[in-house]
Scaffold this motif. Sequence first.
Motif, PDB file in Angstrom:
ATOM      1  N   ARG A 133      -3.161  -5.673   0.046  1.00  0.00           N
ATOM      2  CA  ARG A 133      -3.167  -4.376   0.337  1.00  0.00           C
ATOM      3  C   ARG A 133      -3.011  -3.968   1.957  1.00  0.00           C
ATOM      4  O   ARG A 133      -2.224  -2.769   2.077  1.00  0.00           O
ATOM      5  CB  ARG A 133      -4.523  -3.823  -0.175  1.00  0.00           C
ATOM      6  CG  ARG A 133      -4.499  -2.335  -0.163  1.00  0.00           C
ATOM      7  CD  ARG A 133      -5.987  -1.875  -0.941  1.00  0.00           C
ATOM      8  NE  ARG A 133      -5.792  -0.353  -1.175  1.00  0.00           N
ATOM      9  CZ  ARG A 133      -6.301   0.499  -0.249  1.00  0.00           C
ATOM     10  NH1 ARG A 133      -7.019  -0.120   0.879  1.00  0.00           N
ATOM     11  NH2 ARG A 133      -6.365   1.857  -0.261  1.00  0.00           N
ATOM     12  N   ARG A 134      -3.658  -4.526   2.668  1.00  0.00           N
ATOM     13  CA  ARG A 134      -3.426  -4.106   4.268  1.00  0.00           C
ATOM     14  C   ARG A 134      -2.207  -4.286   4.542  1.00  0.00           C
ATOM     15  O   ARG A 134      -1.693  -3.266   5.303  1.00  0.00           O
ATOM     16  CB  ARG A 134      -4.425  -4.967   5.081  1.00  0.00           C
ATOM     17  CG  ARG A 134      -4.410  -4.751   6.453  1.00  0.00           C
ATOM     18  CD  ARG A 134      -4.656  -3.370   6.827  1.00  0.00           C
ATOM     19  NE  ARG A 134      -4.255  -3.169   8.414  1.00  0.00           N
ATOM     20  CZ  ARG A 134      -5.233  -3.295   9.138  1.00  0.00           C
ATOM     21  NH1 ARG A 134      -6.609  -3.566   8.956  1.00  0.00           N
ATOM     22  NH2 ARG A 134      -5.037  -2.878  10.348  1.00  0.00           N
ATOM     23  N   ALA A 135      -1.443  -5.558   4.112  1.00  0.00           N
ATOM     24  CA  ALA A 135      -0.086  -5.394   4.654  1.00  0.00           C
ATOM     25  C   ALA A 135       0.668  -4.537   4.039  1.00  0.00           C
ATOM     26  O   ALA A 135       1.599  -3.919   4.813  1.00  0.00           O
ATOM     27  CB  ALA A 135       0.289  -6.850   4.071  1.00  0.00           C
ATOM     28  N   LYS A 136       0.612  -4.086   2.637  1.00  0.00           N
ATOM     29  CA  LYS A 136       1.360  -2.942   2.412  1.00  0.00           C
ATOM     30  C   LYS A 136       1.084  -1.719   2.994  1.00  0.00           C
ATOM     31  O   LYS A 136       2.275  -0.911   3.252  1.00  0.00           O
ATOM     32  CB  LYS A 136       1.118  -2.740   0.775  1.00  0.00           C
ATOM     33  CG  LYS A 136       1.388  -3.979  -0.242  1.00  0.00           C
ATOM     34  CD  LYS A 136       2.808  -3.985  -0.542  1.00  0.00           C
ATOM     35  CE  LYS A 136       3.328  -4.949  -1.639  1.00  0.00           C
ATOM     36  NZ  LYS A 136       4.730  -4.783  -1.710  1.00  0.00           N
ATOM     37  N   GLN A 322      -2.026  13.896   4.215  1.00  0.00           N
ATOM     38  CA  GLN A 322      -1.206  14.156   3.142  1.00  0.00           C
ATOM     39  C   GLN A 322       0.195  13.369   3.087  1.00  0.00           C
ATOM     40  O   GLN A 322       0.678  12.790   2.204  1.00  0.00           O
ATOM     41  CB  GLN A 322      -0.987  15.783   3.153  1.00  0.00           C
ATOM     42  CG  GLN A 322      -0.309  16.344   1.895  1.00  0.00           C
ATOM     43  CD  GLN A 322      -0.117  17.760   1.910  1.00  0.00           C
ATOM     44  OE1 GLN A 322      -0.169  18.318   3.131  1.00  0.00           O
ATOM     45  NE2 GLN A 322       0.310  18.454   0.792  1.00  0.00           N
ATOM     46  N   ALA A 323       0.861  13.404   4.533  1.00  0.00           N
ATOM     47  CA  ALA A 323       2.219  12.697   4.430  1.00  0.00           C
ATOM     48  C   ALA A 323       1.930  11.285   4.205  1.00  0.00           C
ATOM     49  O   ALA A 323       2.768  10.769   3.386  1.00  0.00           O
ATOM     50  CB  ALA A 323       2.581  12.746   5.907  1.00  0.00           C
ATOM     51  N   PHE A 324       0.758  10.554   4.741  1.00  0.00           N
ATOM     52  CA  PHE A 324       0.775   9.028   4.172  1.00  0.00           C
ATOM     53  C   PHE A 324       0.387   9.099   2.881  1.00  0.00           C
ATOM     54  O   PHE A 324       0.826   7.856   2.458  1.00  0.00           O
ATOM     55  CB  PHE A 324      -0.511   8.565   5.211  1.00  0.00           C
ATOM     56  CG  PHE A 324      -0.865   7.080   4.860  1.00  0.00           C
ATOM     57  CD1 PHE A 324      -0.115   6.204   5.325  1.00  0.00           C
ATOM     58  CD2 PHE A 324      -1.978   6.909   4.257  1.00  0.00           C
ATOM     59  CE1 PHE A 324      -0.218   4.862   5.374  1.00  0.00           C
ATOM     60  CE2 PHE A 324      -1.990   5.581   4.272  1.00  0.00           C
ATOM     61  CZ  PHE A 324      -1.302   4.559   4.705  1.00  0.00           C
ATOM     62  N   ASP A 325      -0.431   9.856   2.166  1.00  0.00           N
ATOM     63  CA  ASP A 325      -0.706   9.679   0.957  1.00  0.00           C
ATOM     64  C   ASP A 325       0.492   9.858   0.295  1.00  0.00           C
ATOM     65  O   ASP A 325       0.472   9.256  -1.150  1.00  0.00           O
ATOM     66  CB  ASP A 325      -2.033  10.694   0.518  1.00  0.00           C
ATOM     67  CG  ASP A 325      -2.413  10.502  -0.568  1.00  0.00           C
ATOM     68  OD1 ASP A 325      -3.003   9.223  -1.055  1.00  0.00           O
ATOM     69  OD2 ASP A 325      -2.243  11.324  -1.911  1.00  0.00           O
ATOM     70  N   ALA A 326       1.363  10.905   0.437  1.00  0.00           N
ATOM     71  CA  ALA A 326       2.741  11.141  -0.386  1.00  0.00           C
ATOM     72  C   ALA A 326       3.365   9.655  -0.230  1.00  0.00           C
ATOM     73  O   ALA A 326       3.924   9.360  -1.266  1.00  0.00           O
ATOM     74  CB  ALA A 326       3.320  12.195   0.317  1.00  0.00           C
ATOM     75  N   CYS A 328       2.229   6.731   0.223  1.00  0.00           N
ATOM     76  CA  CYS A 328       1.481   5.718  -0.901  1.00  0.00           C
ATOM     77  C   CYS A 328       2.014   6.052  -2.272  1.00  0.00           C
ATOM     78  O   CYS A 328       2.143   4.828  -2.947  1.00  0.00           O
ATOM     79  CB  CYS A 328      -0.092   5.738  -0.774  1.00  0.00           C
ATOM     80  SG  CYS A 328      -0.596   5.020   0.830  1.00  0.00           S
ATOM     81  N   GLU A 329       2.006   7.015  -2.643  1.00  0.00           N
ATOM     82  CA  GLU A 329       2.342   7.762  -4.069  1.00  0.00           C
ATOM     83  C   GLU A 329       3.574   7.352  -4.363  1.00  0.00           C
ATOM     84  O   GLU A 329       3.825   6.654  -5.435  1.00  0.00           O
ATOM     85  CB  GLU A 329       2.150   9.256  -4.065  1.00  0.00           C
ATOM     86  CG  GLU A 329       2.289   9.585  -5.405  1.00  0.00           C
ATOM     87  CD  GLU A 329       1.425   9.408  -6.785  1.00  0.00           C
ATOM     88  OE1 GLU A 329       1.942   9.321  -7.945  1.00  0.00           O
ATOM     89  OE2 GLU A 329       0.260   8.978  -6.185  1.00  0.00           O
ATOM     90  N   ARG A 330       4.591   7.452  -3.425  1.00  0.00           N
ATOM     91  CA  ARG A 330       6.031   7.177  -3.567  1.00  0.00           C
ATOM     92  C   ARG A 330       6.247   5.780  -3.538  1.00  0.00           C
ATOM     93  O   ARG A 330       7.072   5.240  -4.595  1.00  0.00           O
ATOM     94  CB  ARG A 330       6.712   7.961  -2.746  1.00  0.00           C
ATOM     95  CG  ARG A 330       8.279   7.868  -2.626  1.00  0.00           C
ATOM     96  CD  ARG A 330       9.101   8.725  -1.808  1.00  0.00           C
ATOM     97  NE  ARG A 330       8.792   8.366  -0.283  1.00  0.00           N
ATOM     98  CZ  ARG A 330       7.942   9.307   0.157  1.00  0.00           C
ATOM     99  NH1 ARG A 330       7.464  10.224   0.074  1.00  0.00           N
ATOM    100  NH2 ARG A 330       7.757   8.841   1.668  1.00  0.00           N
ATOM    101  N   GLY A 336       3.348   1.258  -9.645  1.00  0.00           N
ATOM    102  CA  GLY A 336       2.251   0.476 -10.273  1.00  0.00           C
ATOM    103  C   GLY A 336       1.283  -0.287  -9.546  1.00  0.00           C
ATOM    104  O   GLY A 336       0.640  -1.014  -9.902  1.00  0.00           O
ATOM    105  N   LEU A 337       1.565  -0.130  -7.952  1.00  0.00           N
ATOM    106  CA  LEU A 337       0.676  -0.931  -7.207  1.00  0.00           C
ATOM    107  C   LEU A 337      -0.339  -0.179  -6.867  1.00  0.00           C
ATOM    108  O   LEU A 337      -0.109   0.648  -5.931  1.00  0.00           O
ATOM    109  CB  LEU A 337       1.579  -1.309  -6.141  1.00  0.00           C
ATOM    110  CG  LEU A 337       2.911  -2.208  -6.074  1.00  0.00           C
ATOM    111  CD1 LEU A 337       3.947  -2.198  -5.073  1.00  0.00           C
ATOM    112  CD2 LEU A 337       2.455  -3.213  -7.031  1.00  0.00           C
ATOM    113  N   LEU A 338      -1.663  -0.428  -7.428  1.00  0.00           N
ATOM    114  CA  LEU A 338      -3.015   0.139  -7.024  1.00  0.00           C
ATOM    115  C   LEU A 338      -3.731  -0.590  -6.307  1.00  0.00           C
ATOM    116  O   LEU A 338      -3.982  -1.927  -6.808  1.00  0.00           O
ATOM    117  CB  LEU A 338      -3.308   0.873  -8.239  1.00  0.00           C
ATOM    118  CG  LEU A 338      -2.599   2.332  -8.695  1.00  0.00           C
ATOM    119  CD1 LEU A 338      -1.244   1.895  -9.193  1.00  0.00           C
ATOM    120  CD2 LEU A 338      -3.487   2.928  -9.979  1.00  0.00           C
ATOM    121  N   GLY A 339      -4.811  -0.051  -5.441  1.00  0.00           N
ATOM    122  CA  GLY A 339      -6.022  -0.561  -5.142  1.00  0.00           C
ATOM    123  C   GLY A 339      -7.059  -0.100  -5.891  1.00  0.00           C
ATOM    124  O   GLY A 339      -7.146   0.672  -6.680  1.00  0.00           O
TER     125      GLY A 339
END
Length: 1006
Positions: A133-136, A322-326, A328-330, A336-339
């Motif tokens: 997860r950290r690498a992603k 917000q930019a980073f979370d967007a 992560c969402e995209r 389907g890659l979730l922590g």
Amino acid sequence: MEILRKNLMIRASAGSGKTYQLSNRVIGLVGRGGVDPERIVALTFTRKAAGEFADAVLEKLAKAASDPAERARIEEALGGPFDAMEVLEKVVRALPRLALGTMDSFFTRVVRGFQYELGVTGGSFELLEGPQRRAKLDALLGGLVSNALWDEDAEEFLSAFRRATMGREQKAVVDLLLGFFNEWQDKWRERGNVLLEGLSRAFGELPEVDEWERSKAKMGMALRSAAKDIEWTRKGQDEAMEKAIGAFEKHTIGSGSLSGATGFLKGMMEWEGDGQLVLKHYKEVVPGPVFEDRLRGLMKLLVGCEMAAAVERTRAVLGLVQAFDAACERQLRRRGLLGFDDVKVLMGEWLKSEAGRLRREAVDFRLDARYDHWLLDEFQDTSGAQWNGLRPWIDEAASDDASTMFVVGDAKQAIYGWRGGDVKLFDTVRDHFSLQPESMPVSRRSCGAVLDFVNRVGGNEAGIREGFGAGLAARWLAGWERHEPADPELSGQVRVEVVDKEEEPHARVVEILKEIGVGEKQLTCGVLMRTNDQVVELADRLREAGFQVIEEGRRRPTKDHAVGVALRALIAWLANPADRMERGVVAMSPLDGELEKRFGGYWQARWEGLLAEVERRGYGGMLEDLVVPLRETISDFGHGRAMDVIRALEAFDAEGDGGPREALQAIEGLEVAQEPGAAAVQVMTMHKSKGLGFDVVILPEISDDQVPNAGKFGIAEGPDWLLQPPAQWVRRQVPELREAEERWGESQQYESLCLLYVALTRAKRGLFVLLPQVSSSRAAGAWASPAELVRSACGVDGRETGVVCEIGDGGWLDEVAASEMRPEVARPVLVNANPLRSRATPSGEKSAAGGRKAAFSTSGVRFGSEVHAAFEAVGWMDESEPLFPVGAGGEVVRELLSMAEFQIPFERRGRRVELFREQPVETILDGRWLSGVIDRLHVHEDGRRVEVIDFKTDSVASAGELRSRYEGQMRSYRRVMEQIYPGAVISCRILAVALRRWVEMEGKNA
């Protein structure tokens, strides 16, 4: 206690046997209530606790089935008879399907089973944990920063970053961003734009930040003018006033220059504008109403501008998050890659929208047919996000006649507030469901002497009130009960010592361990520290003293031992051979001699030789070859650290192709979970000791730092707003911030008491507490620290060293048997091992002629992934128009497939051909297990002809360079296809995206 009551809440003090009651509840539901075990959900917080719970159920049933006396004891607790053998058979048969585990694992299981109902539609669900997860996230962050630096439209991002880091520009960009995201992302995901709207409501009427610079000189002059009329009471006060006014004039917003003010300046800043202003410089002086009026105006503007800057910084931080979370969402969540955190938030989406509520109802409707009985352990550590995910099920269980709810926990052990645990949920659930909690104050773990001391400290109302305040004392004591031992005859001892400030506490730990005979007697011993760094330091010290020691928690192999540091430095030097610092670390280590033997003294030859070995054996194999000859010079502990690094790199090698920079990333922040084991001494943090018990506990690091520490107040939180807080003197002037800091401070104090309670209650028979000596310079008065509370309970001020409290009888050690001396057994002579089949990937078969691997680029990796995702979306273009994903990769593929020479291979044109996209292959070649994925595979006429197509985004100068680089990989694919389709005509080709051309590989076989 009526353990089978429909809805039950238990307050279980430390060591009181909550696992016993949990297991009784399950046995009773099945044996007395006729409940199918698969309809029960029992959730706790750690895998270890879940395992202990499952073991307890099975062990009790097995004993009850074979021992009538044991069955009678359980039947008494359950209030009636049951068939133990029948219940055991039911539980064992259902064991693979039982929902007994951690809350995180249960949520993950639900999302995996209902991903489409919960809105995860971009691909098969995959859980990201730990380094993966950290690498992603690092790759996403690198892409975000890279785009911001080169994108013409990124000025908004850079402007937000500058505002967010106002006053902290000296820190590394990535460190700052990671700090923002780690602290703020979960809060943003829970409430989103509500936080921005809340900021406007709470702090809307503020001046512009620049107004201070425009006005401060004028306001300073006005203060000087008013100061001329002050009647000074001592010589030098006029100079002190001039110095104070000058400090205001020099101050810039956000600089922190006014923090730590003294004298007149401090008095002026602390004045709240009401009542008469009285300042003091040796003697008191009253400036008068004119000075007060002008100071009031200056402070109003100054505080307003500081608050405006804080709001601006907070908006910028939220914009970055917000930019980073967007991203992560995209890039992650939609695929389907979730922590674990993503899973928890997803389970609470039903609160945010009507669509989310309807999706959740669809899940709950199907789960209602599967689960009826809910058991929640360690409830004091449940977070708001977790409770939001659980609430619909618990509401249903509490109100449905056929369902039940069981909650157990202890507010005195709420030590995980820093990771989201909300102890107040205990009271929320109690009040919401009108529950009357049952109490369990009897300890089955600790002897009377230990509990006597626990009662002295935890029930020390006067000491808590004096040090931590009346509010916290009332809150703590509301949940306090006097602890009693289950076995009053069990002997034991408590000893509290004040250690001279010149003496090293670790040396005293060694003396105590030798004194009580740890290692010589059959004793378990836990030494509990506050931090992981302290754990590592003390563990090394105890090993040097000859004790068998193991640390519990998470070890960091590349940071906490010289061997790991040297191995990390070697990989870092391979990633950047110009880094003289890393090369110097390698040169000073034993690795240098081994490198010289193999490759000589020239560093370039060493670099080339090591990379050649990496090509043959991978990074893990290369390091293992270096370490094996040094085995005699490395301690067992150091060798263990080396193997941690080697195993991590072997896992990295198994994932496929990667250069030195990726290898460095794989071990840079490596942490390895470590269980206690059977060592005589276990050193761990107080947090990690929760749930454990030891015959002897030593506490050498009880904190004497005051709680709370205002410097750690990183986020001010209101009902619908968050704020990156300004300096403390500003917060004191703003009621909303003053209240927010008071709430935060009380939670920090409460958690510090909980941690002290957890530490004290781990001991069964022996407890040794070492307190730091109080400095003679410390002023008299309240001191809010855990160590001071212990001193108060002992009735000492801590200035005199030595033993300050003894309870119980040290003679209990005479009852403990000596350790058994096991005779040495000759080591068996082993035959030569049969090596396991090695595993490889086609991408690892690159020809050495292709040159060394390209330097790692997060933007390049991202672009490559986008291109592959775009090609994966392409079926047969003459039958259906492809839907290309948004992004640079999608645009490039769209452009390529608009050209005739690229369209033809992607058209069926009526041919009898089967299409496989992203086709995994597993086979044995030359005695090795080969794993890979073929980008696109065409199988013509039932296997008479096969086309292997691979997509490459490498930036190369010619087709020959690309062909040379990938000939080994494509040869492997050809051989795989020859095994699957014997006699087929096989062709392999590469679509070179950068060259805009097809590259044929090897030619067709016949």
